[in-house]
Design a protein around this motif. Structure first.
Motif, PDB file in Angstrom:
ATOM      1  N   ASP A  22      -1.739  -2.966 -10.269  1.00 57.54           N
ATOM      2  CA  ASP A  22      -3.044  -2.554  -9.776  1.00 57.54           C
ATOM      3  C   ASP A  22      -2.839  -1.527  -8.658  1.00 57.54           C
ATOM      4  OD1 ASP A  22      -4.080  -4.326 -11.522  1.00 57.54           O
ATOM      5  OD2 ASP A  22      -4.766  -5.787 -10.049  1.00 57.54           O
ATOM      6  N   ILE A  23      -3.453  -0.348  -8.836  1.00 58.78           N
ATOM      7  CA  ILE A  23      -3.361   0.718  -7.841  1.00 58.78           C
ATOM      8  C   ILE A  23      -4.772   1.024  -7.368  1.00 58.78           C
ATOM      9  CG2 ILE A  23      -2.629   3.080  -7.367  1.00 58.78           C
ATOM     10  CD1 ILE A  23      -0.686   2.871  -9.685  1.00 58.78           C
ATOM     11  N   GLY A  24      -5.021   0.768  -6.090  1.00 58.48           N
ATOM     12  CA  GLY A  24      -6.357   1.010  -5.556  1.00 58.48           C
ATOM     13  C   GLY A  24      -7.427   0.209  -6.268  1.00 58.48           C
ATOM     14  N   GLY A  25      -7.081  -0.975  -6.756  1.00 61.28           N
ATOM     15  CA  GLY A  25      -8.034  -1.819  -7.466  1.00 61.28           C
ATOM     16  C   GLY A  25      -8.179  -1.485  -8.931  1.00 61.28           C
ATOM     17  N   GLU A  26      -7.517  -0.431  -9.405  1.00 58.86           N
ATOM     18  CA  GLU A  26      -7.553  -0.055 -10.816  1.00 58.86           C
ATOM     19  C   GLU A  26      -6.328  -0.630 -11.528  1.00 58.86           C
ATOM     20  OE1 GLU A  26      -9.973   1.448 -12.306  1.00 58.86           O
ATOM     21  OE2 GLU A  26     -11.146   2.057 -10.549  1.00 58.86           O
ATOM     22  N   ARG A  27      -6.555  -1.162 -12.722  1.00 57.54           N
ATOM     23  CA  ARG A  27      -5.490  -1.839 -13.467  1.00 57.54           C
ATOM     24  C   ARG A  27      -4.737  -0.822 -14.334  1.00 57.54           C
ATOM     25  NH1 ARG A  27      -6.972  -7.233 -16.637  1.00 57.54           N
ATOM     26  NH2 ARG A  27      -7.378  -7.772 -14.453  1.00 57.54           N
ATOM     27  N   PHE A  28      -3.444  -0.662 -14.063  1.00 48.46           N
ATOM     28  CA  PHE A  28      -2.588   0.248 -14.807  1.00 48.46           C
ATOM     29  C   PHE A  28      -1.451  -0.527 -15.459  1.00 48.46           C
ATOM     30  CE2 PHE A  28      -4.583   2.971 -11.688  1.00 48.46           C
ATOM     31  CZ  PHE A  28      -4.825   4.144 -12.372  1.00 48.46           C
ATOM     32  N   MET A  29      -0.953   0.032 -16.555  1.00 46.36           N
ATOM     33  CA  MET A  29       0.286  -0.427 -17.147  1.00 46.36           C
ATOM     34  C   MET A  29       1.326   0.659 -16.878  1.00 46.36           C
ATOM     35  SD  MET A  29      -0.489  -3.350 -18.333  1.00 46.36           S
ATOM     36  CE  MET A  29       0.991  -3.741 -19.269  1.00 46.36           C
TER      37      MET A  29
ATOM     38  N   MET B  68       0.845  -1.194   0.000  1.00 44.06           N
ATOM     39  CA  MET B  68       0.000   0.000   0.000  1.00 44.06           C
ATOM     40  C   MET B  68       0.876   1.238   0.000  1.00 44.06           C
ATOM     41  SD  MET B  68      -2.894   1.262   2.746  1.00 44.06           S
ATOM     42  CE  MET B  68      -4.123   0.118   2.139  1.00 44.06           C
ATOM     43  N   ALA B  69       0.430   2.239  -0.803  1.00 44.59           N
ATOM     44  CA  ALA B  69       1.117   3.531  -0.818  1.00 44.59           C
ATOM     45  C   ALA B  69       0.427   4.448   0.185  1.00 44.59           C
ATOM     46  CB  ALA B  69       1.069   4.140  -2.214  1.00 44.59           C
ATOM     47  N   ASN B  70       1.077   4.701   1.301  1.00 48.92           N
ATOM     48  CA  ASN B  70       0.525   5.634   2.287  1.00 48.92           C
ATOM     49  C   ASN B  70       0.785   7.093   1.896  1.00 48.92           C
ATOM     50  OD1 ASN B  70       1.704   3.179   4.419  1.00 48.92           O
ATOM     51  ND2 ASN B  70      -0.465   3.629   4.249  1.00 48.92           N
ATOM     52  N   SER B  71       1.896   7.315   1.215  1.00 45.34           N
ATOM     53  CA  SER B  71       2.185   8.675   0.759  1.00 45.34           C
ATOM     54  C   SER B  71       3.126   8.611  -0.433  1.00 45.34           C
ATOM     55  CB  SER B  71       2.825   9.505   1.875  1.00 45.34           C
ATOM     56  OG  SER B  71       3.187  10.793   1.392  1.00 45.34           O
ATOM     57  N   MET B  72       2.791   9.423  -1.432  1.00 48.71           N
ATOM     58  CA  MET B  72       3.696   9.609  -2.570  1.00 48.71           C
ATOM     59  C   MET B  72       3.637  11.096  -2.920  1.00 48.71           C
ATOM     60  SD  MET B  72       3.851   7.510  -6.147  1.00 48.71           S
ATOM     61  CE  MET B  72       5.100   7.872  -7.383  1.00 48.71           C
ATOM     62  N   ALA B  73       4.214  11.876  -2.012  1.00 47.38           N
ATOM     63  CA  ALA B  73       4.124  13.333  -2.109  1.00 47.38           C
ATOM     64  C   ALA B  73       5.396  13.884  -2.726  1.00 47.38           C
ATOM     65  CB  ALA B  73       3.887  13.941  -0.732  1.00 47.38           C
ATOM     66  N   PHE B  74       5.277  14.343  -3.968  1.00 49.61           N
ATOM     67  CA  PHE B  74       6.400  15.011  -4.613  1.00 49.61           C
ATOM     68  C   PHE B  74       6.592  16.403  -4.029  1.00 49.61           C
ATOM     69  CE2 PHE B  74       4.746  12.010  -7.772  1.00 49.61           C
ATOM     70  CZ  PHE B  74       5.885  11.255  -7.997  1.00 49.61           C
TER      71      PHE B  74
END
Length: 820
Positions: free
Chosen positions: A261-268, A219-225
């Motif tokens: 899969d990010i948050g249940g959404e399928r990404f490439m 899980m990504a808790n934070s990805m703050a640029f």
């Protein structure tokens, strides 16, 4: 039994040739030697744990600038056979400046290390696999730029023919389970924090670097640029695989395109990350089937908050590119594309159906201006759809500078006027016929998702339209109009308006129109030039009196704020008209060559320099009317040489009940300065007039006026009181509601002379004093000397009469004088 062994031995010797038996014996011997060595190694490790732990610790400490401590160690053999595995407890890794910043790089409850068995026999420690369980990895950079990753010393590049040796370079497998990874960079305001449920990596080395296959769940808790703007993919689950290549010469990790899969959404996702001296990164993300809201919630709050003002009903295809530097301050380049087809777009102003466009978001619109909200842009290309039943096309529409948004673009639409019912409430404007077209370019500020200070260039054309303005019950037929927008000004031309019998040709302009329309409609001034071959004022009496109220609750629920804005425009704006009418009609009133300057505000009408030809004479008018529950007017009028009979008839005898238009003839002139009330139907309210009226009547005749006839019956039974000629009659009245004060006035006529003064009341209170010399004016008909006529006028008997109300309210004449 010996016999059976002998048989088996003989059989084996016969089945295998001599060289085969030698090979088998050799293999069995080697296996026996390995087993004996492995058992011996196990015995050695178990009896020399401290020495082995020290060697492992020394190997792990090799090349670091700090301290690595291991609380304990257990040995497992069968789990990693043929390698030897160690379970390390309470592993702590800290850099040399830990005492200053107090951030521990690694805290692991348990770590498993698998080492090369043969190397261990040689007395060397070669680590092949590391598994870390229940751990925290905290990569910390101070505000001054120091990082606790300095614990890792820079390694020298091994020779090309090296097979590897010692320490981490030959690590083959890595596993992380229940590990929290944090990268907190206070210098650049970046914070990356991940909860890794499981990560399994297998590495293969080559002459340029290594390759790895990684499976990840977490899980990504934070990805703050930029921590000031918040996190991307905050608290979103991660599940996928990475195929990673590391090139030591380039210093980059390359991630091949793979599903994540990010948050249940399928990404490439594909990426390129710098390590070592380089900290640059490029991340490419694709998803061809994601809902707008789900995509928006993956972005940072400063972007999400703006995007969530909109929505798309069906999934869309999106791509996102992130290009930046982990060690730089501020945001990375963000470049998002989206393809929308046959969708429903929900906006603060309403829904757009059958919506199609290609959209782009970038935070680096002008390359030299950095990655900021001020340099961000939303760009829409080939945007088309249906808004409130109106089809439209926008070849391009941009929203620039998300700190102070500016919208630019073009807009084209062709529609039937009846379709405006979906946009404008039918209790304001009702369209039953006609066509409309819009082709404009625009630029405007956006404040709270509403347009402000717009600049528009282009044309709006309406042809053959029928419309009813409901609040004032005004019907217009066959309207044609061109609205020409020139940046902030509006020019209106080619208007042909028909209402009943009226025909009106109009053209006009509004300075700073759109800016005031959105910000301050009461300051709008429409400058009209109006020409009409014939105008029936009665058809426009809807402008008098109070407006009907629109059904606000229903209106807002169905139409948003457009009807409100339009309603405000109609009621709050000002109209400055230059009116020219060939023929003007109003009830009994008829005039020609009418000219006037008229100013209409939201609650008043002002008339200046109005002139017209009426009843053979002229009228000049200046005045105003304040609108409300009652319509109060103020009038200054000059009447010159009009036909008295026609004049009284046109104005309904000014509310007088006794004196009618058929009672007077002659040529009338007057100056009037009065106030009064007009009802919502345009009729003068009786007894409401106040002011002063002076008049003159030439060639006048009083015909069959009952009060005078009554006097004649009493005083002059032998004179013709039905048809009296007047000689240059002049007078002055003070009007106060129902009462008219008659200043002393001489009436010289063919029948008698009179001196009149007093009060005439439209209700009760009439008290008029009349002095009537009995001398017959015909006796002095031949005298032309004015002084002599004045002397003779009152010779003889003078009858003093008094006109006043009786008990029934009717005016009665009796003897009496003012002196009584």
């Amino acid at each position: 039994m010996k016999k059976n062994y002998t048989k088996a031995k003989n059989y084996w010797q016969l089945a295998l040739p001599r060289w085969g038996r030698i090979v088998v014996r050799t293999i069995l011997g080697l296996l026996l030697i390995i087993a004996i060595a492995y058992i011996g190694l196990a015995w050695y490790i178990n009896t020399h744990k401290k020495e082995v732990l020290a060697s492992v610790t020394s190997s792990l400490n090799d090349g670091i600038s700090g301290t690595l401590t291991i609380g304990g160690m257990e040995t497992t053999f069968l789990e990693g056979f043929p390698r030897v595995s160690f379970k390390l407890q309470n592993v702590v890794l800290r850099d040399s400046l830990y005492a200053t910043h107090k951030r521990t790089l690694l805290t692991a409850g348990e770590a498993e290390v698998a080492i090369n068995t043969l190397a261990l026999v040689r007395g060397a420690i070669e680590i092949k696999k590391i598994t870390i369980i229940n751990a925290g990895i905290d990569l910390f950079t101070t505000a001054t730029g120091y990082s606790n990753s300095a614990v890792f010393a820079k390694k020298k590049k091994p020779a090309k023919d090296s097979k590897g040796g010692g320490g981490f370079p030959e690590l083959r497998k890595l596993g992380l389970y229940n590990v929290t990874f944090t990268a907190d960079n206070r210098k650049t305001n970046k914070l990356y924090k991940f909860k890794i449920s499981s990560l399994d990596a297998a590495l293969n080395y080559n002459s340029d670097g290594w390759q790895a296959g990684v499976n990840l769940e977490g899980m990504a808790n934070s990805m703050a640029f930029n921590t000031q703007r918040g996190s991307f993919i905050k608290n979103k689950t991660l599940d996928g695989r990475f195929d990673i290549t590391y090139n030591e010469d380039e210093g980059f990790l390359t991630f091949d395109k793979n599903r994540l899969d990010i948050g249940g959404e399928r990404f490439m996702i594909a990426a390129k990350l710098g390590v070592g001296e380089s900290s640059k990164f490029i991340i490419d993300i694709e998803n061809d089937n994601i809902l707008w809201g789900n995509a928006a919630r993956l972005l940072s709050p400063n972007i999400t908050s703006k995007l969530m003002m909109f929505n798309l009903a069906s999934p869309i295809a999106v791509t996102c590119k992130l290009d930046g530097d982990f060690n730089s301050s501020g945001d990375p380049l963000i470049y998002v594309t989206a393809k929308i087809k046959d969708n429903v777009l929900t906006t603060p102003g309403g829904d757009i159906t059958q919506c199609n466009f290609t959209g782009i978001f970038t935070n680096n619109n002008v390359k030299a201006n950095g990655f900021t909200d001020a340099n961000s842009a939303i760009k829409l290309y080939n945007f088309n759809g249906i808004y409130a039943d109106l089809p439209f096309v926008m070849k391009q529409a941009f929203i620039l500078n998300l700190e102070k948004p500016i919208a630019t673009g073009d807009f084209t639409s062709n529609f039937q006027m009846q379709k405006l019912a979906a946009l404008v409430d039918d209790d304001l404007l009702k369209f039953t016929k006609g066509t409309g077209s819009v082709k404009v370019n625009f630029k405007a500020d956006i404040v709270n998702f509403k347009l402000a200070k717009p600049l528009v260039s282009g044309l709006v054309a309406i042809k053959d339209a029928n419309v009813t303005y409901i609040p004032r019950k005004l019907d217009f037929k066959d309207i044609s109009v061109n609205l020409n927008f020139n940046k902030d000004d509006l020019y209106i031309s080619e208007i042909i308006l028909k209402s009943g019998k009226s025909i009106v040709n109009m053209q006009g302009s509004i300075k700073n129109f759109l800016n005031l329309y959105y910000t301050d409609p009461q300051k709008i001034v429409l400058e009209w030039k109006i020409n009409s071959p014939q105008l029936h004022m009665g058809e426009f009496m809807g402008f008098l009196g109070s407006r009907q109220k629109a059904k606000a609750a229903i209106k807002k629920a169905r139409k948003g704020n457009f009807t409100d804005d339009l309603n405000q425009l109609f009621e709050k704006s000002n109209v400055d008209m230059k009116l020219r009418v060939d023929k003007l009609y109003y009830n009994h009133f008829y005039a020609t060559n009418a000219k006037a300057d008229v100013l209409l505000t939201d609650n008043a009408v002002f008339i200046k320099n109005a002139g017209l030809n009426h009843a053979g004479g002229t009228l000049l008018i200046n005045g105003s009317m304040a609108q409300g529950n009652v319509n109060k007017y103020k009038l200054n009028a000059t009447v010159s040489n009009v036909d008295m009979q026609k004049f009284l008839y046109s104005f309904d005898n000014f509310g007088m009940e006794a004196l009618k238009s058929e009672n007077l003839k002659g040529y009338f002139s007057s100056n009037a300065d009065v106030t009064g009330i007009i009802d919502s139907n345009g009729a003068l309210v009786p007894k409401s007039m106040y002011g002063t009226v002076s008049f003159g009547l030439k060639k006048g005749r009083l015909i069959d006026f009952e009060p005078v006839r009554n006097v004649g019956k009493f005083a002059f039974p032998f004179r013709d009181m039905k048809n009296i000629e007047f000689y240059d009659l002049k007078g002055k009245f003070d009007v106060k509601g129902e009462k008219v004060t008659i200043h002393p006035m001489q009436i010289n006529s063919s029948v008698l002379n009179m001196d009149i003064e007093g009060i005439y009341s439209f209700g009760r209170g009439t008290q008029i004093y009349i002095d009537v010399p009995l001398r017959n004016p015909k006796n002095d008909k031949e005298i032309t000397d004015k002084e002599e006529l004045a002397k003779r006028r009152n010779r003889g008997i003078v009858v003093h009469l008094k006109a006043e109300d009786d008990e029934d309210g009717k005016v009665k004449i009796k003897l009496g004088s003012k002196k009584e």
